[in-house]
Motif scaffolding. Sequence first.
Motif, PDB file in Angstrom:
ATOM      1  N   GLU A 187       9.613  58.981  55.737  1.00 44.44           N
ATOM      2  CA  GLU A 187       9.703  57.664  54.857  1.00 44.44           C
ATOM      3  C   GLU A 187      11.528  57.407  54.944  1.00 44.44           C
ATOM      4  O   GLU A 187      11.958  58.031  55.362  1.00 44.44           O
ATOM      5  CB  GLU A 187       9.604  57.581  53.059  1.00 44.44           C
ATOM      6  N   ALA A 188      11.700  56.075  54.585  1.00 40.07           N
ATOM      7  CA  ALA A 188      12.836  55.783  54.761  1.00 40.07           C
ATOM      8  C   ALA A 188      13.760  56.480  53.480  1.00 40.07           C
ATOM      9  O   ALA A 188      13.243  56.414  52.142  1.00 40.07           O
ATOM     10  CB  ALA A 188      13.078  53.931  54.184  1.00 40.07           C
ATOM     11  N   THR A 189      14.781  56.482  54.288  1.00 42.03           N
ATOM     12  CA  THR A 189      15.936  57.179  53.723  1.00 42.03           C
ATOM     13  C   THR A 189      17.231  56.490  53.086  1.00 42.03           C
ATOM     14  O   THR A 189      17.281  55.502  54.411  1.00 42.03           O
ATOM     15  CB  THR A 189      15.916  58.069  53.843  1.00 42.03           C
ATOM     16  N   CYS A 190      18.283  56.794  52.291  1.00 45.33           N
ATOM     17  CA  CYS A 190      19.764  55.888  51.303  1.00 45.33           C
ATOM     18  C   CYS A 190      19.028  54.539  52.100  1.00 45.33           C
ATOM     19  O   CYS A 190      20.291  53.297  51.863  1.00 45.33           O
ATOM     20  CB  CYS A 190      20.374  56.128  53.242  1.00 45.33           C
ATOM     21  N   ILE A 191      18.518  53.969  50.592  1.00 48.82           N
ATOM     22  CA  ILE A 191      18.275  52.682  50.063  1.00 48.82           C
ATOM     23  C   ILE A 191      18.617  52.360  49.568  1.00 48.82           C
ATOM     24  O   ILE A 191      19.272  51.195  49.673  1.00 48.82           O
ATOM     25  CB  ILE A 191      16.706  52.759  49.961  1.00 48.82           C
ATOM     26  N   THR A 192      18.892  53.024  48.726  1.00 44.42           N
ATOM     27  CA  THR A 192      19.870  52.831  47.805  1.00 44.42           C
ATOM     28  C   THR A 192      21.423  52.199  48.744  1.00 44.42           C
ATOM     29  O   THR A 192      22.494  51.554  48.024  1.00 44.42           O
ATOM     30  CB  THR A 192      19.860  53.761  46.157  1.00 44.42           C
ATOM     31  N   GLU A 193      21.779  53.811  48.498  1.00 44.71           N
ATOM     32  CA  GLU A 193      23.351  53.680  49.413  1.00 44.71           C
ATOM     33  C   GLU A 193      22.811  52.043  49.973  1.00 44.71           C
ATOM     34  O   GLU A 193      24.402  51.853  50.196  1.00 44.71           O
ATOM     35  CB  GLU A 193      23.648  54.584  50.243  1.00 44.71           C
ATOM     36  N   MET A 194      22.298  52.160  50.801  1.00 35.77           N
ATOM     37  CA  MET A 194      22.629  50.970  51.624  1.00 35.77           C
ATOM     38  C   MET A 194      22.733  49.497  51.163  1.00 35.77           C
ATOM     39  O   MET A 194      23.008  48.827  51.663  1.00 35.77           O
ATOM     40  CB  MET A 194      21.618  50.877  53.080  1.00 35.77           C
ATOM     41  N   SER A 195      21.891  49.434  50.001  1.00 37.19           N
ATOM     42  CA  SER A 195      21.841  48.706  49.080  1.00 37.19           C
ATOM     43  C   SER A 195      23.190  48.009  48.413  1.00 37.19           C
ATOM     44  O   SER A 195      23.473  46.946  48.758  1.00 37.19           O
ATOM     45  CB  SER A 195      20.495  48.369  48.114  1.00 37.19           C
TER      46      SER A 195
ATOM     47  N   ASN B 183      32.495  40.631  48.388  1.00 44.13           N
ATOM     48  CA  ASN B 183      33.952  40.297  48.992  1.00 44.13           C
ATOM     49  C   ASN B 183      33.714  39.946  50.489  1.00 44.13           C
ATOM     50  O   ASN B 183      34.763  39.891  50.963  1.00 44.13           O
ATOM     51  CB  ASN B 183      34.594  42.161  49.563  1.00 44.13           C
ATOM     52  N   ASN B 184      32.849  39.101  50.498  1.00 41.09           N
ATOM     53  CA  ASN B 184      32.862  38.523  51.594  1.00 41.09           C
ATOM     54  C   ASN B 184      33.180  39.184  52.996  1.00 41.09           C
ATOM     55  O   ASN B 184      33.137  38.463  54.140  1.00 41.09           O
ATOM     56  CB  ASN B 184      33.689  36.751  51.747  1.00 41.09           C
ATOM     57  N   PHE B 185      32.144  40.090  52.971  1.00 39.47           N
ATOM     58  CA  PHE B 185      31.899  40.981  53.904  1.00 39.47           C
ATOM     59  C   PHE B 185      33.299  41.343  55.274  1.00 39.47           C
ATOM     60  O   PHE B 185      33.818  41.664  55.953  1.00 39.47           O
ATOM     61  CB  PHE B 185      31.021  40.207  55.267  1.00 39.47           C
ATOM     62  N   VAL B 186      34.373  41.801  53.643  1.00 40.01           N
ATOM     63  CA  VAL B 186      35.645  42.183  54.371  1.00 40.01           C
ATOM     64  C   VAL B 186      35.354  43.976  54.456  1.00 40.01           C
ATOM     65  O   VAL B 186      34.552  44.829  53.741  1.00 40.01           O
ATOM     66  CB  VAL B 186      36.575  42.508  53.010  1.00 40.01           C
ATOM     67  N   ASP B 187      35.127  45.003  55.345  1.00 42.73           N
ATOM     68  CA  ASP B 187      34.818  46.196  55.314  1.00 42.73           C
ATOM     69  C   ASP B 187      35.432  46.963  54.331  1.00 42.73           C
ATOM     70  O   ASP B 187      35.405  47.831  54.108  1.00 42.73           O
ATOM     71  CB  ASP B 187      34.832  46.519  56.972  1.00 42.73           C
ATOM     72  N   GLY B 188      37.430  46.926  54.802  1.00 38.36           N
ATOM     73  CA  GLY B 188      38.897  47.442  53.680  1.00 38.36           C
ATOM     74  C   GLY B 188      38.054  47.660  52.441  1.00 38.36           C
ATOM     75  O   GLY B 188      38.201  48.625  52.044  1.00 38.36           O
ATOM     76  N   LEU B 189      37.027  46.590  51.575  1.00 35.40           N
ATOM     77  CA  LEU B 189      36.725  46.546  50.030  1.00 35.40           C
ATOM     78  C   LEU B 189      36.007  47.679  50.098  1.00 35.40           C
ATOM     79  O   LEU B 189      36.025  47.550  48.907  1.00 35.40           O
ATOM     80  CB  LEU B 189      36.972  45.221  50.073  1.00 35.40           C
ATOM     81  N   CYS B 190      35.044  47.870  50.618  1.00 33.87           N
ATOM     82  CA  CYS B 190      33.741  48.428  50.741  1.00 33.87           C
ATOM     83  C   CYS B 190      33.713  49.989  51.180  1.00 33.87           C
ATOM     84  O   CYS B 190      32.648  50.586  51.434  1.00 33.87           O
ATOM     85  CB  CYS B 190      32.956  47.818  51.074  1.00 33.87           C
ATOM     86  N   SER B 191      35.240  50.276  51.735  1.00 38.57           N
ATOM     87  CA  SER B 191      34.662  51.808  52.466  1.00 38.57           C
ATOM     88  C   SER B 191      34.351  52.797  51.202  1.00 38.57           C
ATOM     89  O   SER B 191      33.947  53.787  52.360  1.00 38.57           O
ATOM     90  CB  SER B 191      36.326  52.221  52.802  1.00 38.57           C
ATOM     91  N   SER B 192      34.155  52.664  50.700  1.00 38.37           N
ATOM     92  CA  SER B 192      34.034  53.883  49.645  1.00 38.37           C
ATOM     93  C   SER B 192      32.105  53.885  49.738  1.00 38.37           C
ATOM     94  O   SER B 192      31.365  54.284  49.508  1.00 38.37           O
ATOM     95  CB  SER B 192      34.285  54.125  48.488  1.00 38.37           C
ATOM     96  N   GLU B 193      31.441  52.424  49.686  1.00 39.29           N
ATOM     97  CA  GLU B 193      30.605  51.979  49.875  1.00 39.29           C
ATOM     98  C   GLU B 193      29.588  52.709  51.473  1.00 39.29           C
ATOM     99  O   GLU B 193      28.851  52.900  51.134  1.00 39.29           O
ATOM    100  CB  GLU B 193      30.049  50.845  49.554  1.00 39.29           C
ATOM    101  N   MET B 194      30.466  52.156  52.505  1.00 40.70           N
ATOM    102  CA  MET B 194      30.539  52.528  53.697  1.00 40.70           C
ATOM    103  C   MET B 194      30.842  54.343  53.655  1.00 40.70           C
ATOM    104  O   MET B 194      29.264  54.680  54.522  1.00 40.70           O
ATOM    105  CB  MET B 194      31.219  51.954  54.822  1.00 40.70           C
ATOM    106  N   ASN B 195      31.334  55.290  53.106  1.00 40.89           N
ATOM    107  CA  ASN B 195      31.425  56.043  53.665  1.00 40.89           C
ATOM    108  C   ASN B 195      29.864  57.007  52.923  1.00 40.89           C
ATOM    109  O   ASN B 195      29.867  58.048  53.342  1.00 40.89           O
ATOM    110  CB  ASN B 195      32.796  57.146  53.299  1.00 40.89           C
ATOM    111  N   ALA B 196      29.927  56.027  51.495  1.00 38.55           N
ATOM    112  CA  ALA B 196      28.497  57.127  50.922  1.00 38.55           C
ATOM    113  C   ALA B 196      27.322  56.664  52.001  1.00 38.55           C
ATOM    114  O   ALA B 196      26.520  57.428  51.832  1.00 38.55           O
ATOM    115  CB  ALA B 196      28.392  56.145  49.368  1.00 38.55           C
TER     116      ALA B 196
END
Length: 122
Positions: free
Chosen positions: A47-55, A64-77
């Motif tokens: 089954e698919a995993t990590c769907i909530t983290e990806m969403s 944040n207009n697709f700026v990676d720096g502002l979403c670093s905590s979500e990306m790390n999670a």
Amino acid sequence: MAAQGGVLFQEKVSRLLSRQNGKPALKPNRPLVLRDAVANRKLKKGEATCITEMSVMMSCWKQNNFVDGLCSSEMNAFYTCVNKAQAAMKNKSEQSSLQGGRLHPKQATALLRRYPNLRTEI
């Protein structure tokens, strides 16, 4: 008892294929022997995993207009969740191969080629 059942089945098949009663009841379009290979199908994925983290990560990007720096905590999670899921799948596949169960199609084909079936019809 099981051997007797196999003999009875072979007798029934040979009786159906015989021409004693006129036309045979069964007309096989291929020889009635087993092949020395197995279809190379992929095993089912889990089954698919990590769907909530990806969403959460994608919604952060959208805000944040697709700026990676502002979403670093979500990306790390998300990446830690993916790494955990991959480690769990690898551990699960190692355990299933050690415990038995179903063989991978390549392993089954290798065994069937090593010990081929008889190529004669019933």
